[in-house]
Design an enzyme around this catalytic site. Structure first.
Site, PDB file in Angstrom:
ATOM      1  N   CYS A  81       0.831  -1.223   0.000  1.00  0.00           N
ATOM      2  CA  CYS A  81       0.000   0.000   0.000  1.00  0.00           C
ATOM      3  C   CYS A  81       0.856   1.259   0.000  1.00  0.00           C
ATOM      4  O   CYS A  81       0.353   2.355  -0.257  1.00  0.00           O
ATOM      5  CB  CYS A  81      -0.929   0.016   1.203  1.00  0.00           C
ATOM      6  SG  CYS A  81      -2.012  -1.411   1.260  1.00  0.00           S
ATOM      7  N   HIS A 133      -3.503   7.137   3.451  1.00  0.00           N
ATOM      8  CA  HIS A 133      -3.867   5.858   2.822  1.00  0.00           C
ATOM      9  C   HIS A 133      -5.265   5.468   3.305  1.00  0.00           C
ATOM     10  O   HIS A 133      -5.600   5.637   4.484  1.00  0.00           O
ATOM     11  CB  HIS A 133      -2.836   4.802   3.238  1.00  0.00           C
ATOM     12  CG  HIS A 133      -3.196   3.424   2.783  1.00  0.00           C
ATOM     13  ND1 HIS A 133      -3.523   3.141   1.469  1.00  0.00           N
ATOM     14  CD2 HIS A 133      -3.311   2.247   3.463  1.00  0.00           C
ATOM     15  CE1 HIS A 133      -3.804   1.854   1.372  1.00  0.00           C
ATOM     16  NE2 HIS A 133      -3.689   1.290   2.561  1.00  0.00           N
ATOM     17  N   ASN A 191     -10.069  -0.208  -0.008  1.00  0.00           N
ATOM     18  CA  ASN A 191      -8.613  -0.072   0.032  1.00  0.00           C
ATOM     19  C   ASN A 191      -8.043  -0.560  -1.307  1.00  0.00           C
ATOM     20  O   ASN A 191      -8.027  -1.762  -1.573  1.00  0.00           O
ATOM     21  CB  ASN A 191      -8.074  -0.904   1.200  1.00  0.00           C
ATOM     22  CG  ASN A 191      -6.566  -0.833   1.332  1.00  0.00           C
ATOM     23  OD1 ASN A 191      -5.878  -0.288   0.473  1.00  0.00           O
ATOM     24  ND2 ASN A 191      -6.044  -1.411   2.405  1.00  0.00           N
TER      25      ASN A 191
HETATM   26  O1  UT7 Z   1      -3.663  -1.234   3.850  1.00  0.00           O
HETATM   27  C1  UT7 Z   1      -3.165  -1.744   5.031  1.00  0.00           C
HETATM   28  C2  UT7 Z   1      -3.803  -3.038   5.281  1.00  0.00           C
HETATM   29  N1  UT7 Z   1      -5.006  -3.134   5.984  1.00  0.00           N
HETATM   30  C3  UT7 Z   1      -5.386  -2.442   7.074  1.00  0.00           C
HETATM   31  O2  UT7 Z   1      -4.817  -1.482   7.483  1.00  0.00           O
HETATM   32  C4  UT7 Z   1      -6.581  -2.958   7.812  1.00  0.00           C
HETATM   33  C5  UT7 Z   1      -6.360  -2.919   9.296  1.00  0.00           C
HETATM   34  N2  UT7 Z   1      -7.411  -3.563  10.094  1.00  0.00           N
HETATM   35  C6  UT7 Z   1      -8.709  -3.212  10.043  1.00  0.00           C
HETATM   36  O3  UT7 Z   1      -9.097  -2.346   9.300  1.00  0.00           O
HETATM   37  C7  UT7 Z   1      -9.676  -3.900  10.990  1.00  0.00           C
HETATM   38  O4  UT7 Z   1      -8.970  -4.617  11.960  1.00  0.00           O
HETATM   39  C8  UT7 Z   1     -10.694  -4.829  10.255  1.00  0.00           C
HETATM   40  C9  UT7 Z   1     -11.692  -3.994   9.476  1.00  0.00           C
HETATM   41  C10 UT7 Z   1      -9.958  -5.765   9.323  1.00  0.00           C
HETATM   42  C11 UT7 Z   1     -11.468  -5.686  11.255  1.00  0.00           C
HETATM   43  O5  UT7 Z   1     -12.126  -4.860  12.218  1.00  0.00           O
HETATM   44  P1  UT7 Z   1     -12.108  -5.241  13.753  1.00  0.00           P
HETATM   45  O6  UT7 Z   1     -12.924  -4.236  14.443  1.00  0.00           O
HETATM   46  O7  UT7 Z   1     -10.652  -5.366  14.132  1.00  0.00           O
HETATM   47  O8  UT7 Z   1     -12.878  -6.619  13.759  1.00  0.00           O
HETATM   48  P2  UT7 Z   1     -12.359  -8.057  14.255  1.00  0.00           P
HETATM   49  O9  UT7 Z   1     -11.321  -8.576  13.341  1.00  0.00           O
HETATM   50  O10 UT7 Z   1     -12.050  -7.961  15.709  1.00  0.00           O
HETATM   51  O11 UT7 Z   1     -13.663  -8.917  14.069  1.00  0.00           O
HETATM   52  C12 UT7 Z   1     -14.811  -8.716  14.883  1.00  0.00           C
HETATM   53  C13 UT7 Z   1     -15.886  -9.715  14.510  1.00  0.00           C
HETATM   54  C14 UT7 Z   1     -15.399 -11.158  14.470  1.00  0.00           C
HETATM   55  O12 UT7 Z   1     -16.440 -11.970  14.963  1.00  0.00           O
HETATM   56  P3  UT7 Z   1     -16.376 -12.539  16.469  1.00  0.00           P
HETATM   57  O13 UT7 Z   1     -15.121 -13.344  16.536  1.00  0.00           O
HETATM   58  O14 UT7 Z   1     -16.334 -11.332  17.364  1.00  0.00           O
HETATM   59  O15 UT7 Z   1     -17.642 -13.323  16.576  1.00  0.00           O
HETATM   60  C15 UT7 Z   1     -15.231 -11.441  13.011  1.00  0.00           C
HETATM   61  O16 UT7 Z   1     -15.378 -12.806  12.681  1.00  0.00           O
HETATM   62  O17 UT7 Z   1     -16.377  -9.447  13.188  1.00  0.00           O
HETATM   63  C16 UT7 Z   1     -16.358 -10.629  12.409  1.00  0.00           C
HETATM   64  N3  UT7 Z   1     -16.128 -10.280  11.019  1.00  0.00           N
HETATM   65  C17 UT7 Z   1     -17.107  -9.992  10.154  1.00  0.00           C
HETATM   66  N4  UT7 Z   1     -18.442  -9.955  10.269  1.00  0.00           N
HETATM   67  C18 UT7 Z   1     -19.166  -9.612   9.193  1.00  0.00           C
HETATM   68  C19 UT7 Z   1     -14.930 -10.144  10.392  1.00  0.00           C
HETATM   69  N5  UT7 Z   1     -15.131  -9.796   9.114  1.00  0.00           N
HETATM   70  C20 UT7 Z   1     -16.467  -9.678   8.934  1.00  0.00           C
HETATM   71  C21 UT7 Z   1     -17.268  -9.329   7.848  1.00  0.00           C
HETATM   72  N6  UT7 Z   1     -18.608  -9.306   8.008  1.00  0.00           N
HETATM   73  N7  UT7 Z   1     -16.757  -9.015   6.642  1.00  0.00           N
END
Ligand code: UT7
Length: 335
Positions: free
Chosen positions: A116, A262, A292
């Site tokens: 990125c 970004h 992204n």
């Molecule tokens: O370009 C650089 C690369 N990328 C980034 O910078 C991204 C950095 N990270 C993020 O943006 C965030 O961490 C995410 C958007 C990827 C995830 O958000 P989060 O608030 O950290 O969520 P999480 O990973 O803690 O997931 C929370 C819950 C989980 O369920 P449980 O375990 O709490 O029951 C996931 O399984 O959300 C669930 N989940 C989803 N639910 C619906 C994860 N992805 C999805 C989804 N739809 N697409």
């Protein structure tokens, strides 16, 4: 300083397919509400792979727009750089393909791999090349088609990314005055090796070549991410890069007109702006429409800002990126 460089034009290349969050919820177990509230994304664009659309097509579209806005011809460019991790092929590289498609002759082009961070790493390199006197007018791209490496069954990654290309043309400024001229005032880039494999595409390189399917269980050909780890590193890295750069340039953040970060997650953007004490109404955000686009984000943002007449001569624009590697950095540009 004998030579500096300034950005004289920008352009963007948009893929032909658009997928809303609702469209994705028909493919994988997700929903609009989760994606919007956790990331700020509403829709993303993907290339039409079936119809043969490629990253080169996106770059050519972006280049044509940038050339037209600058009233230049392709033959006016003397170097092409692309920040990408998803060129059509490893060989020829993306810059070579663009040179071929635009009919450029007698010049060189090469690609930089910084995930990125690609656009900013290309900007940093182009500015240094122009400062050295080696080149006069450099076309840079940040472009990625990460849909080629998305596992559409993995909801933790596939909803986050889109495809797209951004282009900028940098031109030599002779005997520049950093106190008033339009120019790149400075940039800083960093690489911290991601020893925890928080953000990877593990197969497809020489360790696990694409044809060795037997290795794909251990080395995934898809984008894999530990979201929360990357989130923390991203905020920390972007705040660090921007702060170090502004300190080195002795320019207070209150002088900055636009913050162009970004676009990985709206919450990362908001948190970074908060730590930098920068007001959100002067932060450019388009993640809602593009998701992204990896190396594509900054060039696309600058092009949209140019289109919307947001960038006025003399405006200080702070660019800030973070991506796999980890590669991150910041640049300050006087428009
Ligand atoms: O370009 C650089 C690369 N990328 C980034 O910078 C991204 C950095 N990270 C993020 O943006 C965030 O961490 C995410 C958007 C990827 C995830 O958000 P989060 O608030 O950290 O969520 P999480 O990973 O803690 O997931 C929370 C819950 C989980 O369920 P449980 O375990 O709490 O029951 C996931 O399984 O959300 C669930 N989940 C989803 N639910 C619906 C994860 N992805 C999805 C989804 N739809 N697409």
């Amino acid at each position: 300083m004998k030579f500096g460089s300034r950005i004289i034009s920008t352009g963007l290349g948009s893929p032909s397919l658009k997928y809303t969050n609702d469209d994705l919820s028909k493919i994988v177990e997700t929903n609009d509400e989760w994606i919007r509230t956790r990331t700020g994304i509403r829709e993303r664009r993907f290339i039409d792979f079936e119809k043969g659309e490629t990253i080169t097509d996106l770059c050519v579209r972006a280049a044509e727009q940038a050339l037209e806005r600058a009233q230049l011809k392709a033959s006016d460019i003397d170097l092409v750089l692309t920040g990408t991790i998803s060129a059509e092929t490893f060989m020829p590289n993306n810059s070579a393909r663009v040179i071929g498609r635009l009919g450029m002759k007698g010049i060189a082009g090469f690609d930089l791999s910084a995930a990125c961070g690609g656009f900013l790493f290309a900007l940093h390199t182009a500015n240094a090349m122009i400062q050295s006197g080696a080149h006069k007018r450099v076309m840079i791209f940040g472009a990625d088609v990460l849909s080629a490496a998305l596992n559409m069954k993995d909801r933790t990654t596939c909803v986050l990314f889109g495809d797209g290309a951004g282009c900028a043309i940098l031109e030599r400024v002779e005997n520049p005055d950093p106190l008033k001229d339009s120019m790149v005032l400075g940039s800083k880039i960093y690489t911290d090796f991601d020893a925890t494999d928080a953000l990877t595409i593990n197969a497809g390189g020489s360790r696990a070549p694409t044809f060795r399917h037997d290795l794909h269980e251990k080395h995934s050909p898809y984008v894999q991410m530990s979201g929360q780890d990357v989130f923390k590193h991203a905020v920390k890295g972007m705040v660090h890069a921007a702060t170090e750069l502004l300190t080195e340039l002795k320019i207070p953040i209150t002088d900055v007109k636009w913050f162009v970060p970004h676009q990985a997650n709206l919450r990362i953007i908001e948190m970074t702006a908060k730590y930098l004490n920068f007001p959100m109404d002067r932060v450019f955000v388009n993640i809602d429409r593009w998701a992204n686009t990896s190396a594509g984000t900054i060039g696309i943002a600058l092009s949209e800002m140019q289109e919307q007449n947001k960038l006025q001569k003399g405006d200080l624009v702070l660019i800030d990126v973070f991506g796999g590697g980890f590669n991150y950095g910041a640049a300050l540009v006087r428009w």
